[in-house]
Design a protein around this motif. Structure first.
Motif, PDB file in Angstrom:
ATOM      1  N   GLY A  90      11.154  73.869 -29.760  1.00  0.00           N
ATOM      2  CA  GLY A  90      12.305  74.745 -29.673  1.00  0.00           C
ATOM      3  C   GLY A  90      13.532  74.351 -28.907  1.00  0.00           C
ATOM      4  N   GLU A  91      13.498  73.294 -28.101  1.00  0.00           N
ATOM      5  CA  GLU A  91      14.660  73.104 -27.233  1.00  0.00           C
ATOM      6  C   GLU A  91      15.477  71.893 -27.674  1.00  0.00           C
ATOM      7  OE1 GLU A  91      14.792  75.413 -25.165  1.00  0.00           O
ATOM      8  OE2 GLU A  91      12.790  75.945 -24.432  1.00  0.00           O
ATOM      9  N   GLN A  92      16.738  71.899 -27.266  1.00  0.00           N
ATOM     10  CA  GLN A  92      17.530  70.674 -27.387  1.00  0.00           C
ATOM     11  C   GLN A  92      17.367  69.887 -26.091  1.00  0.00           C
ATOM     12  OE1 GLN A  92      21.176  70.263 -29.329  1.00  0.00           O
ATOM     13  NE2 GLN A  92      20.376  71.245 -31.170  1.00  0.00           N
ATOM     14  N   LEU A  93      18.015  68.726 -26.033  1.00  0.00           N
ATOM     15  CA  LEU A  93      17.665  67.723 -25.030  1.00  0.00           C
ATOM     16  C   LEU A  93      17.471  68.233 -23.592  1.00  0.00           C
ATOM     17  CD1 LEU A  93      17.149  64.811 -24.151  1.00  0.00           C
ATOM     18  CD2 LEU A  93      19.619  64.497 -24.004  1.00  0.00           C
ATOM     19  N   ILE A  94      18.483  68.837 -22.992  1.00  0.00           N
ATOM     20  CA  ILE A  94      18.399  69.100 -21.550  1.00  0.00           C
ATOM     21  C   ILE A  94      17.320  70.144 -21.232  1.00  0.00           C
ATOM     22  CG2 ILE A  94      19.704  69.805 -19.488  1.00  0.00           C
ATOM     23  CD1 ILE A  94      20.512  67.019 -20.748  1.00  0.00           C
ATOM     24  N   ASP A  95      17.239  71.201 -22.037  1.00  0.00           N
ATOM     25  CA  ASP A  95      16.185  72.205 -21.814  1.00  0.00           C
ATOM     26  C   ASP A  95      14.809  71.604 -22.094  1.00  0.00           C
ATOM     27  OD1 ASP A  95      17.947  74.208 -21.082  1.00  0.00           O
ATOM     28  OD2 ASP A  95      18.309  74.777 -23.175  1.00  0.00           O
ATOM     29  N   TRP A  96      14.738  70.766 -23.097  1.00  0.00           N
ATOM     30  CA  TRP A  96      13.457  70.109 -23.443  1.00  0.00           C
ATOM     31  C   TRP A  96      12.988  69.233 -22.280  1.00  0.00           C
ATOM     32  CZ3 TRP A  96      12.285  64.905 -24.122  1.00  0.00           C
ATOM     33  CH2 TRP A  96      11.072  64.629 -24.757  1.00  0.00           C
ATOM     34  N   LEU A  97      13.931  68.515 -21.660  1.00  0.00           N
ATOM     35  CA  LEU A  97      13.566  67.698 -20.498  1.00  0.00           C
ATOM     36  C   LEU A  97      13.040  68.582 -19.371  1.00  0.00           C
ATOM     37  CD1 LEU A  97      16.541  65.141 -20.260  1.00  0.00           C
ATOM     38  CD2 LEU A  97      14.161  64.590 -20.761  1.00  0.00           C
ATOM     39  N   ASN A  98      13.786  69.647 -19.063  1.00  0.00           N
ATOM     40  CA  ASN A  98      13.407  70.502 -17.923  1.00  0.00           C
ATOM     41  C   ASN A  98      12.105  71.255 -18.171  1.00  0.00           C
ATOM     42  OD1 ASN A  98      15.532  69.922 -16.099  1.00  0.00           O
ATOM     43  ND2 ASN A  98      16.924  71.151 -17.356  1.00  0.00           N
ATOM     44  N   ILE A 237      25.281  66.467 -27.958  1.00  0.00           N
ATOM     45  CA  ILE A 237      26.642  66.922 -27.649  1.00  0.00           C
ATOM     46  C   ILE A 237      26.723  67.567 -26.252  1.00  0.00           C
ATOM     47  CG2 ILE A 237      28.435  68.582 -28.353  1.00  0.00           C
ATOM     48  CD1 ILE A 237      28.291  66.227 -30.268  1.00  0.00           C
ATOM     49  N   GLY A 238      25.752  68.421 -25.916  1.00  0.00           N
ATOM     50  CA  GLY A 238      25.755  69.075 -24.601  1.00  0.00           C
ATOM     51  C   GLY A 238      25.620  68.053 -23.471  1.00  0.00           C
ATOM     52  N   GLU A 239      24.780  67.062 -23.708  1.00  0.00           N
ATOM     53  CA  GLU A 239      24.571  65.999 -22.711  1.00  0.00           C
ATOM     54  C   GLU A 239      25.875  65.227 -22.475  1.00  0.00           C
ATOM     55  OE1 GLU A 239      23.051  62.674 -24.614  1.00  0.00           O
ATOM     56  OE2 GLU A 239      22.275  61.631 -22.854  1.00  0.00           O
ATOM     57  N   ILE A 240      26.592  64.929 -23.545  1.00  0.00           N
ATOM     58  CA  ILE A 240      27.827  64.139 -23.427  1.00  0.00           C
ATOM     59  C   ILE A 240      28.865  64.923 -22.611  1.00  0.00           C
ATOM     60  CG2 ILE A 240      29.742  63.080 -24.725  1.00  0.00           C
ATOM     61  CD1 ILE A 240      27.608  62.672 -27.026  1.00  0.00           C
TER      62      ILE A 240
END
Ligand code: GUN
Ligand code: ZN
Length: 435
Positions: A90-98, A237-240
């Motif tokens: 379910g998550e995109q990069l930053i939430d998936w990492l956390n 995109i959010g990470e950038i």
């Protein structure tokens, strides 16, 4: 112990040059009935069976029918500690990492846990014909020891490094600039060029390293110019946008690494989905590579990297294929190739099955500057091979009846094939997996 000299026979597919830049007939070697002789971990002879047979006396030859013999697959970007969180919803990069990654990675403080996962991880790679890989570990040096020790058992060509992070992660996963330098240096001295092991200097990505840490890591890279470097760039995109906030003085994401001398030959950056033309030019000038990880990019909703655009004639970038587990969804390089085709379709810029097999073998070796050792089946190269069974499932067997060319047969394999298609894997001349 297996005998020192062995031979296998079957159809051989391999590449000696990059077909993105040279006519396919200069790049592709295909022999319908070849023999490959392996001696002391290397390939000592390769040729058509009728030519080699008279020279081999009574050497036993293992025959693979309805199969293709290829150079072993190389995974240019993969996180072994994320084996336990593949398929997390379910998550995109930053939430998936956390929410998933930074929890799982804390467990690697425990060496026994790290060893257990390293063992499962490498076995799964071998089931998928992966004979070499570039691996992210965790901040814990013992997690790096665990993967190198496990790979050593197979004499596997492995590249791995301690992740460096000193901000924007849970306290338990942070080091400091000095600790990152000291621990990485000690690991380089312990593992780099030990047997087939090589060390990879591994700042995770810009959001998790302070300027001070990037500076320390950059000076380590300067001190050890023949190590690899790996990180992530322009994935999401959010990470950038976050990188822009954290590092306003950098021209862009790529420039943030460039300022610390972290772009060079043997530096490989995961994803690069949203790289600008300026960034592609810089990567080309520095000789740095991108690891294309399509199953991960689709899974995290990151986008579709454009290989043909990256390989533009005026500023070509070296591109490797990677699974990026655990954001990637399969250990199978065939399945990664399947998704690479779909990423190319999303960009309106597909490339052939032959190009894709090149990327998964010699292309990735070139991205890591290993093309003199692995990635091609030729005399003098290390004997890392994968055997693809062309009839591994009922539907593949049926579909193959309608294949009218090598190219079509390969496209069927990469679209429908997976671990079931790998009937054997050889590392340094030893059969370390077979069905
Ligand atoms: N960027 C920084 N760390 C990671 C990671 O573990 N996986 C992916 N896909 N991207 C990252
Ligand atoms: Zn990654």
């Amino acid at each position: 112990m297996q005998p020192n000299k062995t031979a296998i026979r079957g159809a051989l597919l391999t590449f000696q040059k990059d077909p993105f830049f040279h006519p396919m007939e200069e790049c592709l070697i295909y022999k319908e009935d070849a023999i490959i002789v392996m001696e002391n971990g290397k390939i000592s002879a390769v040729d058509d069976a009728d030519k080699l047979l008279p020279t081999l006396n009574d050497l036993p030859i293992e025959r693979y029918t309805d199969s293709i013999i290829t150079a072993g697959f190389i995974d240019s970007h993969v996180h072994y500690p994320q084996t336990e969180i593949i398929a997390s919803y379910g998550e995109q990069l930053i939430d998936w990492l956390n929410n998933y990654t930074f929890i799982a990675e804390q467990g690697f403080k425990d060496k026994d846990h790290a060893k257990e996962v390293a063992e499962i991880f490498l076995k799964e790679q071998h089931r998928n014909g992966v004979t070499s890989s570039t691996v992210f570990c965790t901040i814990f040096p013992q997690s790096v020891d665990a993967i190198f020790e496990e790979a050593e058992k197979y004499n596997m060509r492995i590249m791995a490094g301690k992740v460096c992070m000193d901000r924007n992660a849970p306290e338990a996963l942070l080091d400091t600039p000095q600790k990152a330098y000291d621990e990485s240096k000690a690991l380089i001295e312990k593992w780099h060029k030990k047997g087939r092991a090589e060390y990879v200097i591994t700042p995770r990505f810009i959001p998790t390293s302070t300027h001070e840490q990037l500076e320390m890591v950059g000076s380590l890279a300067q001190e050890f110019p023949d190590t690899l470097i790996q990180s992530h760039v322009s994935e999401n995109i959010g990470e950038i946008a976050w990188v822009k906030e954290l590092f306003p003085e950098a021209l862009d994401y790529t420039d943030a690494y460039d300022r610390y001398g972290l772009l060079r030959e043997r530096a490989i950056y995961g994803h690069g989905v949203h790289l600008t033309d300026r960034e592609l030019h810089v990567l080309n000038e520095r000789g740095a590579a991108v690891a294309h990880c399509p199953t991960s990019n689709f899974f995290l909703g990151s986008g579709a990297f454009n290989v043909n655009h990256a390989k533009a004639n005026n500023r070509p970038i070296k591109v490797g294929l990677g699974t990026d587990l655990g954001a990637g969804t399969s250990f199978s390089i065939l399945q990664t190739m399947n998704e690479a085709y779909k990423a190319a379709q999303m960009n309106g810029s597909p490339y052939s099955a032959l190009h894709t097999f090149y990327l998964a073998t010699r292309g990735t070796a070139e991205a890591l500057s290993l093309q003199d050792k692995v990635g091609t089946v030729a005399v003098g190269m290390e004997a890392d091979l994968a055997i693809i069974n062309l009839k591994s499932t009922p539907i593949i067997d049926y579909r193959m009846r309608y294949a009218n060319s090598l190219e079509e047969a390969l496209f069927i394999q990469m679209t429908l094939g997976d671990d079931r298609a790998i009937s054997a894997t050889y590392i340094a001349g030893n059969k370390i997996y077979s069905k």
